[in-house]
Design an enzyme around this catalytic site. Structure first.
Site, PDB file in Angstrom:
ATOM      1  N   HIS A 130      -9.559   2.519   6.623  1.00 52.24           N
ATOM      2  CA  HIS A 130      -8.158   2.303   6.974  1.00 52.24           C
ATOM      3  C   HIS A 130      -7.396   1.857   5.734  1.00 52.24           C
ATOM      4  O   HIS A 130      -7.981   1.618   4.666  1.00 52.24           O
ATOM      5  CB  HIS A 130      -8.031   1.280   8.104  1.00 52.24           C
ATOM      6  N   ASP A 160      -1.140   3.971   3.911  1.00 55.39           N
ATOM      7  CA  ASP A 160      -1.058   5.034   4.913  1.00 55.39           C
ATOM      8  C   ASP A 160       0.175   5.916   4.755  1.00 55.39           C
ATOM      9  O   ASP A 160       0.082   7.147   4.781  1.00 55.39           O
ATOM     10  CB  ASP A 160      -1.047   4.421   6.319  1.00 55.39           C
TER      11      ASP A 160
END
Length: 380
Positions: A130, A160
């Site tokens: 992540h 992200d």
């Protein structure tokens, strides 16, 4: 409307950065169709559809890709597309029969956008991860935080979305432009780790020049400098200051009425701890609203620290329409702005109902093909 009007994109449904990339392109006018699973994946944060804002501005269909007829329908969509977006681990789309070789053989001008954390190759390519992991190994997380404190975990914006979604969108649009002149598509390998490294270009130069050190919270732009930081006010709320340039720094001191020998030379790092204590004590003498009234709009490089709901009502952001309300939900407006081909007001996320799916496919297939899809039981 929008500068990407006429561009067609197939999005293979995923989570996080890939849908946000699709949203960015759809916000700018591209026709994006989202191919979702028949059943929920169980990934990501579950929420009511109207609040899943990254799904705005496009229609969705649900397809069983293990059904040969469903797989062929998706391939037919890709045949008509300028680009495809997928965010799975390397090899997943190949196993589905929708890998780059399959798709480019049928549509040689296709831009095949692949958005992952680690990239399509390398020792970590198959590992789960992540945002926090991607910004950790690239050196960004180590640089975020106060001096003497552990790294501060930021929102998953830099990795992200800035390094992942935005770089992927830039790569896809660039490859579409190139394909229009060459007639040849290609694969865009958008790895978040590569994007984070790219975002660190200026910082890497400062480190190489000896103008920034490895210890977080000790440098000019990382809360080390007392004149580039956030300070608590009398009401417990915060303000930010950032007058790096001498003329702006001088204006700040003049406006807040602060004068002391320790503030005379902001380049003197030895004076920073004492200057910080002076700023901290001074800013606690007034409320955030009082400092805002005094400093906002000046060249003192000032901004009140607002939470998101407060930001919705800030006069500057309201004047620009930076946030818009769509179907009762406040959200960021499309960005950037264009003088001639401006983006339309976002359309709310739409459920993949049979009616919506049929409407989505009607934008891609002529009537006779739609009739064949209906006869095969793929749409109603």
């Amino acid at each position: 409307m929008g500068p990407l009007e006429g561009v067609r994109i197939v999005e293979l449904a995923g989570i996080g950065p890939a849908p946000f990339c699709a949203m960015l392109l759809a916000d700018l006018g591209a026709t994006v169709i989202r191919v979702d699973r028949k059943e929920p994946s169980g990934l990501g944060l579950s929420r009511p559809l109207q609040f899943d804002l990254v799904l705005r501005n496009r229609k969705s269909i649900r397809v069983d890709l293990k059904d040969p007829a469903g797989l062929e329908m998706v391939r037919s969509l890709i045949d008509k597309a300028d680009a495809l977006i997928e965010g799975f681990r390397p090899g997943v789309t190949e196993r589905l029969g929708l890998g780059p070789d399959h798709c480019l053989a049928r549509n040689p001008k296709l831009v095949y956008g692949r958005l992952t954390g680690w990239g399509q190759d390398g020792p970590l390519a198959q590992a789960a991860g992540h945002d926090i992991n991607y910004i950790a190994i690239t050196g960004l997380l180590s640089a975020i935080g106060r001096a003497g404190q552990p790294p501060t975990v930021p929102l998953n914006v830099a990795g992200d979305y800035a390094a992942g979604s935005v770089y992927a969108a830039l790569g896809i649009v660039s490859a579409i432009l190139e394909a229009r002149s060459s007639g040849k598509g290609q694969v865009v390998d958008a790895a978040i780790v590569d994007g984070v490294a790219s975002l660190l270009t200026i910082h890497a130069g400062l480190r190489a020049a000896g103008l920034a050190g490895p210890e977080r919270g000790t440098n000019l732009l990382d809360s080390g400098a007392p004149f580039y930081d956030a300070y608590a006010c009398a009401d417990g709320k915060y303000i930010s200051i950032g007058p790096i340039e001498p003329k702006f720094y001088r204006q700040l001191l003049d406006l807040i009425g602060l004068d002391a020998p320790v503030l005379a030379n902001p380049a003197d790092r030895a004076s920073w701890p004492a200057a910080r204590r002076l700023f901290a004590a001074h800013f606690k003498t007034r409320t955030r609203a009082q400092w805002t009234e005094l400093l906002e709009g000046s060249d003192a490089c000032f901004g009140p620290v607002l939470d998101l709901e407060e930001a919705y009502g800030h006069p500057h952001l309201r004047a620009r329409g930076t946030f818009v309300e769509v179907a009762g939900v406040m959200q960021p407006a499309p960005a950037p702005r264009f003088s001639r081909t401006g983006a339309s007001v976002p359309q709310p996320p739409a459920a993949a109902t049979p009616e919506n799916a049929a409407a989505a496919l009607a934008e891609w297939f002529p009537e006779e093909e739609l009739a064949a899809l209906a006869a095969a039981g793929l749409i109603q």
